[in-house]
Motif scaffolding. Structure first.
Motif, PDB file in Angstrom:
ATOM      1  N   CYS A 131       0.523  -1.127   0.284  1.00  0.00           N
ATOM      2  CA  CYS A 131       0.450   0.163  -0.066  1.00  0.00           C
ATOM      3  C   CYS A 131       1.484   1.320   0.330  1.00  0.00           C
ATOM      4  O   CYS A 131       1.806   1.533   0.854  1.00  0.00           O
ATOM      5  CB  CYS A 131      -0.677   0.170   1.280  1.00  0.00           C
ATOM      6  SG  CYS A 131      -2.069   1.752   1.270  1.00  0.00           S
ATOM      7  N   CYS A 142      -5.390  -2.979   0.793  1.00  0.00           N
ATOM      8  CA  CYS A 142      -4.394  -2.859   2.399  1.00  0.00           C
ATOM      9  C   CYS A 142      -4.980  -3.469   3.210  1.00  0.00           C
ATOM     10  O   CYS A 142      -6.349  -2.908   3.879  1.00  0.00           O
ATOM     11  CB  CYS A 142      -4.328  -1.128   2.340  1.00  0.00           C
ATOM     12  SG  CYS A 142      -3.445  -0.830   3.595  1.00  0.00           S
ATOM     13  N   CYS A 201      -5.366   0.497   5.948  1.00  0.00           N
ATOM     14  CA  CYS A 201      -5.662   1.833   5.468  1.00  0.00           C
ATOM     15  C   CYS A 201      -7.156   1.112   4.151  1.00  0.00           C
ATOM     16  O   CYS A 201      -8.365   1.807   4.302  1.00  0.00           O
ATOM     17  CB  CYS A 201      -5.344   2.428   5.031  1.00  0.00           C
ATOM     18  SG  CYS A 201      -4.861   2.152   3.494  1.00  0.00           S
TER      19      CYS A 201
HETATM   20 ZN   LIG Z   1      -2.624   1.368   3.692  1.00  0.00          ZN
END
Ligand SMILES: [Zn+2]
Lengths: 231, 139
Positions: B73, B90, B93
Protein backbone atom coordinates in the motif's frame (compact mmCIF):
# COMPACT_ATOMS: atom_id res chain seq x y z
CA UNK A 1 21.73 -42.62 6.21
CA UNK A 2 20.67 -39.01 6.71
CA UNK A 3 18.90 -37.64 3.64
CA UNK A 4 20.57 -34.78 1.86
CA UNK A 5 18.64 -31.60 1.26
CA UNK A 6 19.15 -29.74 -1.97
CA UNK A 7 18.00 -26.14 -2.04
CA UNK A 8 16.79 -25.61 -5.58
CA UNK A 9 14.58 -22.50 -5.63
CA UNK A 10 13.54 -22.59 -9.27
CA UNK A 11 10.36 -21.59 -11.03
CA UNK A 12 8.45 -24.75 -11.86
CA UNK A 13 7.43 -23.29 -15.21
CA UNK A 14 10.97 -22.06 -15.85
CA UNK A 15 11.09 -23.57 -19.33
CA UNK A 16 7.85 -21.91 -20.39
CA UNK A 17 8.80 -18.62 -18.75
CA UNK A 18 12.19 -18.51 -20.42
CA UNK A 19 10.79 -19.35 -23.83
CA UNK A 20 8.00 -16.77 -23.42
CA UNK A 21 10.55 -14.14 -22.46
CA UNK A 22 12.63 -14.90 -25.56
CA UNK A 23 9.51 -14.81 -27.72
CA UNK A 24 8.44 -11.48 -26.22
CA UNK A 25 11.86 -10.05 -27.04
CA UNK A 26 11.56 -11.29 -30.62
CA UNK A 27 8.02 -9.88 -30.96
CA UNK A 28 9.09 -6.55 -29.52
CA UNK A 29 12.15 -6.38 -31.78
CA UNK A 30 9.92 -6.99 -34.80
CA UNK A 31 7.27 -4.52 -33.61
CA UNK A 32 4.57 -7.20 -33.36
CA UNK A 33 1.96 -6.44 -30.71
CA UNK A 34 0.75 -9.75 -29.28
CA UNK A 35 -2.62 -9.97 -27.54
CA UNK A 36 -3.65 -13.05 -25.52
CA UNK A 37 -7.43 -13.46 -25.11
CA UNK A 38 -8.65 -15.54 -22.18
CA UNK A 39 -12.18 -16.38 -21.08
CA UNK A 40 -14.60 -19.18 -20.24
CA UNK A 41 -16.04 -21.14 -23.16
CA UNK A 42 -18.92 -19.39 -24.88
CA UNK A 43 -18.10 -15.76 -24.13
CA UNK A 44 -18.19 -14.84 -27.80
CA UNK A 45 -14.41 -14.58 -27.98
CA UNK A 46 -14.25 -15.90 -31.53
CA UNK A 47 -16.98 -13.59 -32.76
CA UNK A 48 -15.40 -10.52 -31.20
CA UNK A 49 -12.01 -11.52 -32.59
CA UNK A 50 -13.50 -11.96 -36.06
CA UNK A 51 -14.86 -8.40 -35.95
CA UNK A 52 -11.59 -7.13 -34.47
CA UNK A 53 -9.49 -8.68 -37.25
CA UNK A 54 -11.79 -7.23 -39.90
CA UNK A 55 -11.81 -3.73 -38.46
CA UNK A 56 -8.07 -3.61 -37.89
CA UNK A 57 -7.48 -4.79 -41.47
CA UNK A 58 -9.73 -2.04 -42.79
CA UNK A 59 -7.57 0.43 -40.87
CA UNK A 60 -4.56 -0.88 -42.77
CA UNK A 61 -2.99 -3.04 -40.08
CA UNK A 62 -1.41 -6.40 -40.81
CA UNK A 63 -3.10 -8.81 -38.44
CA UNK A 64 -3.14 -12.55 -37.82
CA UNK A 65 -4.53 -14.92 -35.25
CA UNK A 66 -3.58 -18.16 -33.61
CA UNK A 67 -6.51 -19.95 -32.10
CA UNK A 68 -6.37 -22.68 -29.52
CA UNK A 69 -9.05 -25.30 -29.73
CA UNK A 70 -9.52 -28.55 -27.88
CA UNK A 71 -10.49 -30.65 -30.89
CA UNK A 72 -12.25 -28.92 -33.77
CA UNK A 73 -11.19 -26.30 -36.28
CA UNK A 74 -14.51 -24.44 -36.27
CA UNK A 75 -13.13 -21.32 -34.64
CA UNK A 76 -10.21 -21.11 -37.02
CA UNK A 77 -12.53 -21.38 -40.02
CA UNK A 78 -14.80 -18.66 -38.68
CA UNK A 79 -11.85 -16.38 -38.04
CA UNK A 80 -10.39 -16.94 -41.51
CA UNK A 81 -13.56 -15.39 -42.95
CA UNK A 82 -12.15 -12.05 -41.82
CA UNK A 83 -9.46 -12.45 -44.51
CA UNK A 84 -6.67 -12.48 -41.94
CA UNK A 85 -4.20 -15.37 -41.80
CA UNK A 86 -5.30 -17.77 -39.08
CA UNK A 87 -3.64 -20.82 -37.63
CA UNK A 88 -5.06 -23.29 -35.22
CA UNK A 89 -3.49 -25.07 -32.30
CA UNK A 90 -5.27 -28.29 -31.52
CA UNK A 91 -4.46 -29.11 -27.94
CA UNK A 92 -6.24 -32.49 -27.85
CA UNK A 93 -7.76 -31.94 -24.47
CA UNK A 94 -5.07 -29.74 -22.95
CA UNK A 95 -6.89 -26.90 -21.23
CA UNK A 96 -4.49 -24.02 -21.94
CA UNK A 97 -1.88 -22.89 -24.44
CA UNK A 98 1.83 -23.00 -23.65
CA UNK A 99 4.56 -20.85 -25.16
CA UNK A 100 6.08 -23.66 -27.23
CA UNK A 101 2.73 -24.38 -28.91
CA UNK A 102 2.57 -20.76 -30.07
CA UNK A 103 6.19 -20.82 -31.21
CA UNK A 104 5.68 -24.02 -33.19
CA UNK A 105 2.68 -22.53 -34.97
CA UNK A 106 4.62 -19.47 -36.05
CA UNK A 107 7.03 -21.57 -38.10
CA UNK A 108 7.05 -20.70 -41.77
CA UNK A 109 4.85 -17.68 -41.20
CA UNK A 110 5.92 -14.14 -41.99
CA UNK A 111 4.96 -13.09 -38.48
CA UNK A 112 7.65 -10.43 -38.26
CA UNK A 113 5.69 -8.31 -40.75
CA UNK A 114 2.59 -8.25 -38.52
CA UNK A 115 1.30 -5.29 -36.56
CA UNK A 116 -0.97 -7.39 -34.36
CA UNK A 117 -0.94 -11.07 -33.50
CA UNK A 118 -3.91 -12.34 -31.53
CA UNK A 119 -3.79 -15.55 -29.58
CA UNK A 120 -7.18 -16.93 -28.69
CA UNK A 121 -6.58 -19.12 -25.66
CA UNK A 122 -8.59 -22.23 -24.74
CA UNK A 123 -11.93 -21.41 -23.12
CA UNK A 124 -11.01 -21.80 -19.45
CA UNK A 125 -10.78 -19.35 -16.56
CA UNK A 126 -8.23 -21.20 -14.46
CA UNK A 127 -5.47 -22.84 -16.40
CA UNK A 128 -4.30 -20.17 -18.87
CA UNK A 129 -3.39 -17.84 -15.98
CA UNK A 130 -0.03 -19.49 -15.21
CA UNK A 131 1.24 -19.67 -18.78
CA UNK A 132 3.06 -16.71 -20.26
CA UNK A 133 2.83 -16.82 -24.06
CA UNK A 134 5.15 -13.88 -24.69
CA UNK A 135 2.21 -11.52 -25.16
CA UNK A 136 2.27 -7.78 -24.55
CA UNK A 137 -1.39 -7.55 -23.57
CA UNK A 138 -3.63 -10.04 -21.82
CA UNK A 139 -7.37 -9.53 -22.07
CA UNK A 140 -9.94 -11.34 -19.91
CA UNK A 141 -13.39 -11.58 -21.46
CA UNK A 142 -16.54 -11.98 -19.42
CA UNK A 143 -19.90 -12.39 -21.08
CA UNK A 144 -22.97 -10.84 -19.50
CA UNK A 145 -24.59 -14.29 -19.58
CA UNK A 146 -22.05 -15.56 -17.02
CA UNK A 147 -23.18 -13.31 -14.20
CA UNK A 148 -21.52 -10.48 -12.32
CA UNK A 149 -19.71 -12.59 -9.73
CA UNK A 150 -17.43 -14.51 -12.12
CA UNK A 151 -14.42 -12.27 -11.39
CA UNK A 152 -14.72 -13.10 -7.68
CA UNK A 153 -14.69 -16.82 -8.47
CA UNK A 154 -11.60 -16.56 -10.66
CA UNK A 155 -9.45 -13.86 -9.09
CA UNK A 156 -6.26 -15.63 -10.19
CA UNK A 157 -7.04 -15.24 -13.86
CA UNK A 158 -8.50 -11.74 -13.70
CA UNK A 159 -5.47 -10.77 -11.72
CA UNK A 160 -3.06 -11.57 -14.54
CA UNK A 161 -5.07 -9.59 -17.12
CA UNK A 162 -4.24 -6.08 -18.32
CA UNK A 163 -7.82 -5.24 -19.29
CA UNK A 164 -11.25 -6.86 -19.23
CA UNK A 165 -14.11 -6.82 -21.73
CA UNK A 166 -17.75 -7.41 -20.91
CA UNK A 167 -19.08 -9.14 -24.02
CA UNK A 168 -22.57 -9.85 -25.44
CA UNK A 169 -23.80 -6.51 -24.14
CA UNK A 170 -26.95 -6.93 -26.22
CA UNK A 171 -28.00 -9.68 -23.79
CA UNK A 172 -27.41 -7.60 -20.67
CA UNK A 173 -31.02 -6.65 -20.24
CA UNK A 174 -32.62 -10.05 -20.83
CA UNK A 175 -30.03 -11.58 -18.48
CA UNK A 176 -30.62 -8.85 -15.88
CA UNK A 177 -26.91 -8.33 -15.85
CA UNK A 178 -25.74 -5.78 -13.30
CA UNK A 179 -22.93 -3.87 -15.02
CA UNK A 180 -22.10 -1.75 -12.03
CA UNK A 181 -21.68 -4.83 -9.84
CA UNK A 182 -19.61 -6.59 -12.51
CA UNK A 183 -17.27 -3.62 -12.79
CA UNK A 184 -17.00 -3.38 -9.01
CA UNK A 185 -16.13 -7.07 -8.79
CA UNK A 186 -13.46 -6.77 -11.46
CA UNK A 187 -12.05 -3.75 -9.65
CA UNK A 188 -12.09 -5.66 -6.39
CA UNK A 189 -9.79 -8.40 -7.71
CA UNK A 190 -7.74 -6.16 -9.97
CA UNK A 191 -7.93 -2.53 -8.84
CA UNK A 192 -7.54 -0.02 -11.63
CA UNK A 193 -7.88 -2.44 -14.54
CA UNK A 194 -9.61 -0.88 -17.57
CA UNK A 195 -12.97 -2.48 -18.41
CA UNK A 196 -14.55 -2.23 -21.85
CA UNK A 197 -18.03 -3.28 -22.95
CA UNK A 198 -18.84 -4.72 -26.36
CA UNK A 199 -21.50 -6.39 -28.39
CA UNK A 200 -20.12 -7.99 -31.53
CA UNK A 201 -23.73 -8.48 -32.60
CA UNK A 202 -24.89 -4.85 -32.52
CA UNK A 203 -21.40 -3.37 -32.84
CA UNK A 204 -21.84 -1.41 -29.63
CA UNK A 205 -18.52 -0.62 -27.98
CA UNK A 206 -16.50 -2.33 -30.68
CA UNK A 207 -15.05 0.91 -32.03
CA UNK A 208 -13.92 1.85 -28.50
CA UNK A 209 -12.23 -1.54 -28.18
CA UNK A 210 -10.43 -1.02 -31.51
CA UNK A 211 -9.36 2.45 -30.36
CA UNK A 212 -8.12 0.95 -27.11
CA UNK A 213 -6.07 -1.65 -29.00
CA UNK A 214 -4.60 0.88 -31.42
CA UNK A 215 -3.78 3.21 -28.53
CA UNK A 216 -1.99 0.45 -26.66
CA UNK A 217 -0.09 -0.51 -29.77
CA UNK A 218 0.93 3.13 -30.39
CA UNK A 219 2.32 3.29 -26.87
CA UNK A 220 4.16 0.04 -27.52
CA UNK A 221 5.67 1.35 -30.77
CA UNK A 222 6.64 4.66 -29.15
CA UNK A 223 8.39 2.86 -26.32
CA UNK A 224 10.33 0.84 -28.91
CA UNK A 225 11.57 4.00 -30.62
CA UNK A 226 12.56 5.50 -27.30
CA UNK A 227 14.55 2.47 -26.27
CA UNK A 228 16.19 2.06 -29.68
CA UNK A 229 19.87 3.05 -29.65
CA UNK A 230 20.49 6.36 -31.37
CA UNK A 231 23.15 6.36 -34.07
CA UNK B 1 -6.51 -29.79 -15.72
CA UNK B 2 -3.25 -27.85 -16.01
CA UNK B 3 -1.89 -29.51 -12.87
CA UNK B 4 -0.78 -32.34 -15.15
CA UNK B 5 1.43 -29.98 -17.18
CA UNK B 6 2.68 -28.37 -14.00
CA UNK B 7 3.56 -31.78 -12.54
CA UNK B 8 5.42 -32.68 -15.74
CA UNK B 9 7.45 -29.47 -15.63
CA UNK B 10 8.12 -30.06 -11.94
CA UNK B 11 9.40 -33.59 -12.51
CA UNK B 12 11.62 -32.39 -15.30
CA UNK B 13 13.40 -29.68 -13.30
CA UNK B 14 13.55 -31.79 -10.14
CA UNK B 15 15.11 -34.68 -12.05
CA UNK B 16 17.67 -32.33 -13.56
CA UNK B 17 18.59 -30.87 -10.19
CA UNK B 18 18.83 -34.31 -8.59
CA UNK B 19 21.01 -35.68 -11.40
CA UNK B 20 23.30 -32.66 -11.28
CA UNK B 21 23.82 -33.37 -7.59
CA UNK B 22 24.50 -37.02 -8.30
CA UNK B 23 21.47 -38.23 -6.38
CA UNK B 24 20.19 -41.75 -6.82
CA UNK B 25 16.73 -41.14 -5.61
CA UNK B 26 14.50 -38.27 -4.52
CA UNK B 27 12.49 -38.91 -1.36
CA UNK B 28 10.80 -35.55 -0.89
CA UNK B 29 9.94 -32.64 -3.17
CA UNK B 30 9.18 -29.32 -1.50
CA UNK B 31 7.34 -26.72 -3.53
CA UNK B 32 5.93 -23.27 -2.83
CA UNK B 33 2.56 -22.40 -4.27
CA UNK B 34 1.10 -18.91 -4.09
CA UNK B 35 -2.57 -18.45 -3.39
CA UNK B 36 -2.92 -16.70 -6.76
CA UNK B 37 -1.15 -19.39 -8.76
CA UNK B 38 -4.41 -21.15 -9.70
CA UNK B 39 -3.11 -24.55 -8.65
CA UNK B 40 -5.47 -27.03 -7.10
CA UNK B 41 -3.63 -28.86 -4.34
CA UNK B 42 -5.32 -32.27 -4.57
CA UNK B 43 -5.16 -32.25 -8.36
CA UNK B 44 -1.44 -31.52 -8.26
CA UNK B 45 -0.77 -34.28 -5.70
CA UNK B 46 -2.73 -36.72 -7.85
CA UNK B 47 -0.85 -35.77 -11.02
CA UNK B 48 2.49 -35.81 -9.23
CA UNK B 49 2.04 -39.46 -8.25
CA UNK B 50 1.24 -40.40 -11.83
CA UNK B 51 3.97 -38.40 -13.51
CA UNK B 52 6.76 -39.52 -11.16
CA UNK B 53 6.30 -43.22 -11.99
CA UNK B 54 9.50 -44.65 -13.40
CA UNK B 55 11.57 -41.54 -12.57
CA UNK B 56 14.09 -40.69 -9.83
CA UNK B 57 11.13 -39.16 -8.02
CA UNK B 58 8.99 -42.27 -7.86
CA UNK B 59 7.47 -42.62 -4.42
CA UNK B 60 8.70 -39.21 -3.29
CA UNK B 61 6.57 -37.21 -0.92
CA UNK B 62 5.29 -33.89 -2.23
CA UNK B 63 5.15 -31.14 0.36
CA UNK B 64 3.32 -27.99 -0.62
CA UNK B 65 3.90 -24.73 1.20
CA UNK B 66 1.04 -22.36 0.51
CA UNK B 67 2.01 -18.71 0.22
CA UNK B 68 -0.64 -16.13 1.09
CA UNK B 69 -1.04 -12.99 -0.99
CA UNK B 70 0.67 -9.83 0.21
CA UNK B 71 0.13 -6.41 -1.33
CA UNK B 72 1.93 -3.10 -0.99
CA UNK B 73 0.00 0.00 0.00
CA UNK B 74 1.64 3.27 -1.13
CA UNK B 75 -0.32 5.35 1.42
CA UNK B 76 0.84 3.29 4.39
CA UNK B 77 4.15 2.43 2.75
CA UNK B 78 3.59 -1.04 4.06
CA UNK B 79 3.13 -4.59 2.84
CA UNK B 80 0.12 -6.37 4.27
CA UNK B 81 -1.48 -9.75 3.92
CA UNK B 82 -4.70 -9.88 1.94
CA UNK B 83 -7.71 -10.94 3.96
CA UNK B 84 -9.43 -12.33 0.89
CA UNK B 85 -8.19 -12.78 -2.66
CA UNK B 86 -11.55 -11.42 -3.73
CA UNK B 87 -10.63 -8.01 -2.29
CA UNK B 88 -7.32 -6.41 -3.16
CA UNK B 89 -7.12 -3.85 -0.39
CA UNK B 90 -4.61 -2.73 2.18
CA UNK B 91 -5.38 -4.55 5.44
CA UNK B 92 -4.61 -1.40 7.39
CA UNK B 93 -6.31 1.51 5.58
CA UNK B 94 -8.54 -0.31 3.11
CA UNK B 95 -7.14 1.40 0.04
CA UNK B 96 -7.36 -0.60 -3.19
CA UNK B 97 -4.01 -1.82 -4.43
CA UNK B 98 -2.89 -4.05 -7.28
CA UNK B 99 0.74 -4.08 -6.22
CA UNK B 100 1.25 -7.75 -5.41
CA UNK B 101 4.42 -8.66 -3.53
CA UNK B 102 3.79 -12.34 -2.76
CA UNK B 103 1.27 -14.99 -3.67
CA UNK B 104 2.02 -15.82 -7.30
CA UNK B 105 4.78 -18.34 -6.51
CA UNK B 106 5.02 -21.62 -8.29
CA UNK B 107 8.47 -22.78 -7.24
CA UNK B 108 10.46 -25.88 -6.61
CA UNK B 109 12.01 -25.08 -3.25
CA UNK B 110 14.03 -28.10 -2.14
CA UNK B 111 14.64 -31.79 -2.67
CA UNK B 112 15.50 -34.51 -0.21
CA UNK B 113 17.71 -37.03 -1.92
CA UNK B 114 19.65 -40.21 -1.37
CA UNK B 115 23.16 -40.54 -2.71
CA UNK B 116 25.63 -38.12 -4.24
CA UNK B 117 28.09 -35.67 -2.76
CA UNK B 118 28.22 -37.04 0.79
CA UNK B 119 29.31 -40.44 -0.33
CA UNK B 120 32.73 -39.41 -1.55
CA UNK B 121 35.33 -42.11 -1.77
CA UNK B 122 34.91 -45.62 -2.96
CA UNK B 123 31.21 -46.19 -3.03
CA UNK B 124 29.10 -47.90 -5.63
CA UNK B 125 28.18 -44.42 -6.89
CA UNK B 126 31.68 -43.24 -7.60
CA UNK B 127 32.49 -46.58 -9.13
CA UNK B 128 29.54 -46.15 -11.43
CA UNK B 129 30.82 -42.76 -12.46
CA UNK B 130 34.22 -44.11 -13.55
CA UNK B 131 34.57 -44.13 -17.29
CA UNK B 132 34.17 -47.66 -18.49
CA UNK B 133 36.19 -48.81 -21.45
CA UNK B 134 34.08 -50.71 -23.86
CA UNK B 135 35.57 -52.26 -26.97
CA UNK B 136 34.48 -50.38 -30.11
CA UNK B 137 31.02 -49.38 -29.07
CA UNK B 138 29.48 -46.08 -29.93
CA UNK B 139 26.42 -44.63 -28.32
ZN1 LIG C 1 -2.85 1.29 3.45
Amino acid sequence: MKPRILQVRTQILKKNDELARAMREAFVAAGVYVVNLVSSPGTGKTRLLQTTLRRLRSRGYDVAAIVGDLETDNDARRLAESGAPVRQIQTHGCCHLEADMVRDHLAGWDWEALDFLFVENIGNLVCPASWDLGESLRIALLSVTEGEDKPLKYPGLFNTADAAILTKLDLAEPCEFDRVAARANIDSVRPGMPVLETSAKTGEGVEEWIEFLCGRRDQFVRSLKKSAPSC
Amino acid sequence: MHELSIAQHLVEIATEAARDAGARRVTRVGIRVGELSCVHREALEFCFDIVTKGTLLEGAELTIEEIPVEVYCPSCDRVSRLESIQRFRCARCGQATADIRRGRELELDSLEVDGGEESVGVTPDSLDDRPVQLPAESS
